[in-house]
Write an enzyme that holds these catalytic residues in place. Sequence first.
Site, PDB file in Angstrom:
ATOM      1  N   ASN A 207      17.678  60.384  61.709  1.00 38.67           N
ATOM      2  CA  ASN A 207      17.641  61.024  60.522  1.00 38.67           C
ATOM      3  C   ASN A 207      17.480  60.106  59.287  1.00 38.67           C
ATOM      4  O   ASN A 207      18.334  59.334  59.190  1.00 38.67           O
ATOM      5  CB  ASN A 207      19.128  61.972  60.042  1.00 38.67           C
ATOM      6  CG  ASN A 207      18.921  62.517  58.684  1.00 38.67           C
ATOM      7  OD1 ASN A 207      18.168  62.252  57.998  1.00 38.67           O
ATOM      8  ND2 ASN A 207      20.276  63.083  58.545  1.00 38.67           N
TER       9      ASN A 207
ATOM     10  N   LYS B 276      17.176  60.236  56.237  1.00 37.01           N
ATOM     11  CA  LYS B 276      17.593  60.614  54.838  1.00 37.01           C
ATOM     12  C   LYS B 276      16.765  60.403  53.716  1.00 37.01           C
ATOM     13  O   LYS B 276      15.619  60.295  53.937  1.00 37.01           O
ATOM     14  CB  LYS B 276      19.298  60.006  54.679  1.00 37.01           C
ATOM     15  CG  LYS B 276      20.073  60.355  55.857  1.00 37.01           C
ATOM     16  CD  LYS B 276      21.497  59.971  55.680  1.00 37.01           C
ATOM     17  CE  LYS B 276      22.449  60.516  56.895  1.00 37.01           C
ATOM     18  NZ  LYS B 276      23.882  59.883  56.879  1.00 37.01           N
TER      19      LYS B 276
ATOM     20  N   HIS C 262      23.456  69.866  57.425  1.00 42.00           N
ATOM     21  CA  HIS C 262      23.970  68.477  57.375  1.00 42.00           C
ATOM     22  C   HIS C 262      25.131  68.366  56.287  1.00 42.00           C
ATOM     23  O   HIS C 262      25.094  69.127  55.235  1.00 42.00           O
ATOM     24  CB  HIS C 262      22.771  67.479  57.025  1.00 42.00           C
ATOM     25  CG  HIS C 262      23.423  66.084  57.159  1.00 42.00           C
ATOM     26  ND1 HIS C 262      24.095  65.339  56.422  1.00 42.00           N
ATOM     27  CD2 HIS C 262      22.933  65.218  58.383  1.00 42.00           C
ATOM     28  CE1 HIS C 262      24.588  64.210  56.841  1.00 42.00           C
ATOM     29  NE2 HIS C 262      23.898  64.056  58.121  1.00 42.00           N
TER      30      HIS C 262
ATOM     31  N   GLU D 107      25.817  66.171  54.156  1.00 39.26           N
ATOM     32  CA  GLU D 107      25.401  65.807  52.766  1.00 39.26           C
ATOM     33  C   GLU D 107      24.708  67.035  51.935  1.00 39.26           C
ATOM     34  O   GLU D 107      24.859  67.230  50.977  1.00 39.26           O
ATOM     35  CB  GLU D 107      24.477  64.687  52.879  1.00 39.26           C
ATOM     36  CG  GLU D 107      24.930  63.555  53.248  1.00 39.26           C
ATOM     37  CD  GLU D 107      24.265  62.366  53.998  1.00 39.26           C
ATOM     38  OE1 GLU D 107      22.978  62.492  54.012  1.00 39.26           O
ATOM     39  OE2 GLU D 107      25.017  61.554  54.625  1.00 39.26           O
TER      40      GLU D 107
ATOM     41  N   GLU E 187      28.845  66.235  63.900  1.00 36.31           N
ATOM     42  CA  GLU E 187      28.978  65.173  63.163  1.00 36.31           C
ATOM     43  C   GLU E 187      30.290  65.121  62.086  1.00 36.31           C
ATOM     44  O   GLU E 187      30.288  66.073  61.016  1.00 36.31           O
ATOM     45  CB  GLU E 187      27.768  64.997  62.053  1.00 36.31           C
ATOM     46  CG  GLU E 187      26.573  64.842  62.788  1.00 36.31           C
ATOM     47  CD  GLU E 187      25.160  64.287  61.760  1.00 36.31           C
ATOM     48  OE1 GLU E 187      24.859  63.297  62.190  1.00 36.31           O
ATOM     49  OE2 GLU E 187      25.216  64.728  60.415  1.00 36.31           O
TER      50      GLU E 187
ATOM     51  N   GLY F  90      28.226  57.297  57.990  1.00 35.80           N
ATOM     52  CA  GLY F  90      27.925  56.122  57.082  1.00 35.80           C
ATOM     53  C   GLY F  90      29.000  55.438  56.813  1.00 35.80           C
ATOM     54  O   GLY F  90      29.058  54.418  55.804  1.00 35.80           O
TER      55      GLY F  90
ATOM     56  N   SER G  23      28.006  57.132  62.376  1.00 32.06           N
ATOM     57  CA  SER G  23      28.063  55.864  62.856  1.00 32.06           C
ATOM     58  C   SER G  23      27.774  55.407  64.144  1.00 32.06           C
ATOM     59  O   SER G  23      28.174  54.623  64.723  1.00 32.06           O
ATOM     60  CB  SER G  23      29.504  55.312  62.280  1.00 32.06           C
ATOM     61  OG  SER G  23      29.621  55.324  60.950  1.00 32.06           O
TER      62      SER G  23
HETATM   63  P1  13P Z   1      25.195  57.461  59.990  1.00 30.64           P
HETATM   64  O1  13P Z   1      24.620  57.060  61.281  1.00 30.64           O
HETATM   65  O2  13P Z   1      24.562  56.304  58.988  1.00 30.64           O
HETATM   66  O3  13P Z   1      26.656  57.263  60.030  1.00 30.64           O
HETATM   67  O4  13P Z   1      24.534  58.778  59.616  1.00 30.64           O
HETATM   68  C1  13P Z   1      24.940  59.854  60.578  1.00 30.64           C
HETATM   69  C2  13P Z   1      24.191  60.924  60.100  1.00 30.64           C
HETATM   70  O5  13P Z   1      24.679  61.650  58.936  1.00 30.64           O
HETATM   71  C3  13P Z   1      23.008  61.641  60.698  1.00 30.64           C
HETATM   72  O6  13P Z   1      22.688  62.990  60.248  1.00 30.64           O
END
Ligand code: 13P
Length: 254
Positions: free
Chosen positions: A9, A11, A98, A100, A170, A176, A216
């Site tokens: 992803n 982002k 997601h 976010e 997740e 992150g 992560s």
């Molecule tokens: P990270 O791997 O940066 O923690 O992000 C995970 C994520 O949100 C994948 O969709």
Amino acid sequence: MRKKIVAGNWKMNLDYAEGMSLFSEIANMVKDEITGQQLAVICSPFIHLSSLVQLAKSYDKVAVGAQNAHQYESGAYTGEISAKMVKSTGAAYVILGHSERRQYFGEDNQLLAQKTLTALNNGLKPIFCIGETLNERESEQHFEVIKTQLEEGVFSLSTEQFEQLVLAYEPVWAIGTGKTASSEQAQEIHAFIREQIANNYTQEVADNTTILYGGSCNPKNAADLFAQPDIDGGLIGGASLKSRDFLDIVKVFN
Ligand code: 13P
């Protein structure tokens, strides 16, 4: 046998040229590492999609996905992108739900149920994300939160529709932050998710559902996570922006 997937992803990272170059690098590196029922998926910003789909034609184990799509088919929604538009690029997958999007764009389970249905009606495969916040885990509500996200988000789908989904667990507190769920914590939730699917559909549907872990995930912890019986790969944020890290995560399958 269910599919094993490592999905990146990206982002809101990488301009057009950077995206093209990272995708080519990743596809070339992973192409000989992916066998059988395994697949790599890169979920890019919308602007990269149609060009990445063209590049991906040379790699039969690398697919392309979007990170969002609108709940309505079309209309006066300035700036939005429909599922049909995503599909018309040739992309196969779309990330929905997601954390976010839930957190910063107010997407709730009801809206996500609509988005999922629209994506499916347009022939996309949703990678549907669920996961609890740190508060919810600390107050021991994580099982309940996951159950509600599943029930309200995807469990009204028909079996045929549900079979098109990939799920991703997740935990919000692991995204992150460099703080990964331990493989035991992740396995516990993945097994719970599979049990809920079996209760709502059948054991066979549950056994065939790919459930990814995200948060992560990196080359160091992927081996432990992917060794768990109910973890079928990863949804990778930060580490998907580095071709070497992404490759090393894909290599864990072998
Ligand atoms: P990270 O791997 O940066 O923690 O992000 C995970 C994520 O949100 C994948 O969709």
